[in-house]
Design an enzyme around this catalytic site. Structure first.
Site, PDB file in Angstrom:
ATOM      1  N   GLY A  54       0.541  -1.035   0.060  1.00 29.64           N
ATOM      2  CA  GLY A  54       0.084  -0.096  -0.040  1.00 29.64           C
ATOM      3  C   GLY A  54       0.840   1.148   0.125  1.00 29.64           C
ATOM      4  O   GLY A  54       0.247   2.405   0.271  1.00 29.64           O
ATOM      5  N   ASP A  55       2.125   1.231  -0.279  1.00 32.04           N
ATOM      6  CA  ASP A  55       2.827   2.357  -0.420  1.00 32.04           C
ATOM      7  C   ASP A  55       4.149   2.143  -1.130  1.00 32.04           C
ATOM      8  O   ASP A  55       3.974   1.127  -2.095  1.00 32.04           O
ATOM      9  CB  ASP A  55       3.408   2.796   1.056  1.00 32.04           C
ATOM     10  N   ASP A  56       5.198   2.765  -1.185  1.00 34.14           N
ATOM     11  CA  ASP A  56       6.342   2.226  -1.822  1.00 34.14           C
ATOM     12  C   ASP A  56       6.948   0.766  -1.689  1.00 34.14           C
ATOM     13  O   ASP A  56       6.775   0.075  -0.775  1.00 34.14           O
ATOM     14  CB  ASP A  56       7.797   2.987  -1.702  1.00 34.14           C
TER      15      ASP A  56
END
Length: 494
Positions: A284-286
């Protein structure tokens, strides 16, 4: 539901086509077909006669558990220390007793802790030196999701304050400090942080401290993490901090691609000599974010991330980027190679992000042999990523961005292939593009965007590069000089 697309899928499709053609040719002869069937029947009868006496042992062997290899002189099972893998019993004491036993074996080559199949609920615990944590197939280390079980720790020294709140931060589920010779591996067993409870509390602003990572190892060396699954971290998933000689290989990292805030996959932070390879990451991010401290605290701590090698990765990030550098890069980032990476269904593919006040540098970065598939923005350098720990940062601490190359970059379904957004205080210097061909989804001219960038294009590059860059032919001869390196053609509207 989490989709999984592995890097091997490309090759598997071709292998299947080759196999189909081979089988068709083989069975085109009735005589050959008869011979093959005769051999198959004979082999079946032979195996049946051989194994009928001991109850079809061949078939029973197929379902036996895969044996756990012995990787240390002394081997323990978690159950030896009272562990119960029923998903209900809290096993923190069992893990702590196991670590205490292994900590006494350093001079004998260390110890191995096997986590058998089952669900082993636990609060956070600490690793020890000279140890192997081995997760068997179908083994799950499950983090307890009650906040009271998670200890508080001081902020990271290069961040000054908690990343989300001032003051202490929650520790990680599996933690280690000042260690040497640590291995976390297995037969693709799982470490699960039960992050959903933490994500909900974060969104509702019910937390007073920064969430903890799933696995965090600090001030340590000679670390190997391989052949495991990490999923649903409360915060960053795998966070080596100020470590040396780190290998992360054949690791699958999963979190929902939406509504799982800050679940970065792998974040090497002020680390030296790091290899990340053969991993699948969908979070859900990098997917990967290389860091080295935050503003004045990172500058004062002064530990760069250097000699980082990322290769053979399949990654998806619908919120952030597949592979990032920064934005916390105040201690410096250098000598980074990212190659053989497939980024799919993502907001951005590769990104360098920073801001006035960060200080530090990003230099000597090589990207090569990358593929983008259905990505909103392909290549990004952003110099106005406006996040600071407090108002005491040095507004004149401008980071240096230089010596960055992009070679053999290909893709399709990309809205903006390149967006390099330098500024007057933070120009991007000595950037090279070679063998770039990225198919776009929109027929607009603002697909290769530049601002305050100096560098070159070598040979054929598609789409047409911005005029900030010099153009060279394949033989290295100048074809066209840049008109102005300070021209701005940045369009965030698409």
């Amino acid at each position: 539901m989490v989709e999984i697309l592995t890097a091997q899928s490309w090759r598997l499709h071709q292998h299947r086509l080759d196999l189909k053609r081979w089988i068709t040719t083989l069975f085109s002869s009735h005589k050959t077909l008869f011979t093959v069937l005769w051999v198959a029947v004979f082999a079946s009868v032979f195996l049946w006669q051989r194994n009928i006496a001991d109850g079809f042992l061949v078939f029973r062997r197929a379902v036996l558990a895969r044996p756990i290899p012995r990787l240390r002189p002394v081997v323990f099972n978690l159950s030896d220390f009272g562990g119960i893998g029923d998903g209900v019993t809290l096993n923190t004491d069992a893990f702590e007793r196991a670590m205490a036993a292994i900590s006494k074996l350093g001079k004998k080559g260390g110890g191995q802790l096997n986590v058998p199949a089952g669900t082993w609920l636990t609060a956070p615990f600490n690793l020890t030196s000279h140890m192997t944590l081995f997760l068997a197939k179908d083994a799950v280390i499950l983090g307890v999701d009650e906040e009271k079980y998670w200890p508080l720790m001081p902020p990271l020294p290069s961040y000054g304050k908690g990343r989300e709140h001032p003051g202490p931060r929650f520790g990680s589920l599996i933690h280690g400090q000042n260690l040497k010779d640590i291995v976390i591996t297995g037969h693709n067993g799982t470490i699960n942080g039960q992050g959903e409870t933490w994500w909900k509390k974060y969104r509702r602003r019910l937390l007073n401290n920064t969430r903890g990572p799933l696995v965090q190892i600090m001030w340590s060396s000679d670390i190997v993490i391989s052949n495991i699954v990490l999923r649903d971290s409360p915060f960053w998933t795998l966070h080596p901090f100020d470590c040396k000689n780190v290998t992360i290989r054949n690791v699958t990292i999963l979190a929902p691609v939406l509504d799982a805030p800050n679940t970065d996959g792998i974040d090497p932070d002020s680390c030296e000599d790091v290899l990340i390879e053969d991993c699948y990451i969908s979070v859900g991010d990098d997917g990967i974010a290389i860091k080295s401290g935050w503003d004045q605290y990172g500058i004062a701590y002064g530990r760069p991330s250097t000699n980082i090698f990322v290769r053979n990765i399949v990654v998806r990030s619908m919120v952030s980027a597949g592979v990032s550098i920064g934005s916390e890069m105040s201690g410096g980032v250098s000598n980074v190679t990212v190659e053989n990476v497939y980024v799919w269904n993502s907001r951005r593919a590769i990104r360098i992000k920073t801001n006035p006040g960060r200080g530090g540098y990003v230099r000597h970065v090589t990207y090569r042999n990358l593929t983008f598939d259905n990505v909103r923005v392909g290549i990004v350098i952003k110099t106005d990523y406006n996040e600071h720990p407090d108002d005491d940062f040095d507004h004149k601490a401008f980071p240096i961005l230089e010596d960055i190359s992009y070679t053999s970059i290909h893709g399709d379904g990309v809205r903006v292939p390149v967006r390099i957004h330098g500024c007057e205080e933070i120009p991007v210097k000595n950037v090279t593009f070679q063998d770039v061909s990225i198919g776009t989804t929109r027929k607009k001219k603002h697909t290769f965007q530049c601002s305050f960038v100096e560098g070159r294009v070598i040979g054929t590059v598609f789409p047409t590069p911005c005029e900030n860059l010099d153009v060279y032919d394949e033989q290295g001869q100048v074809v066209k000089r840049s008109i102005s390196q300070n021209m701005t053609d940045i369009d965030y509207d698409f």
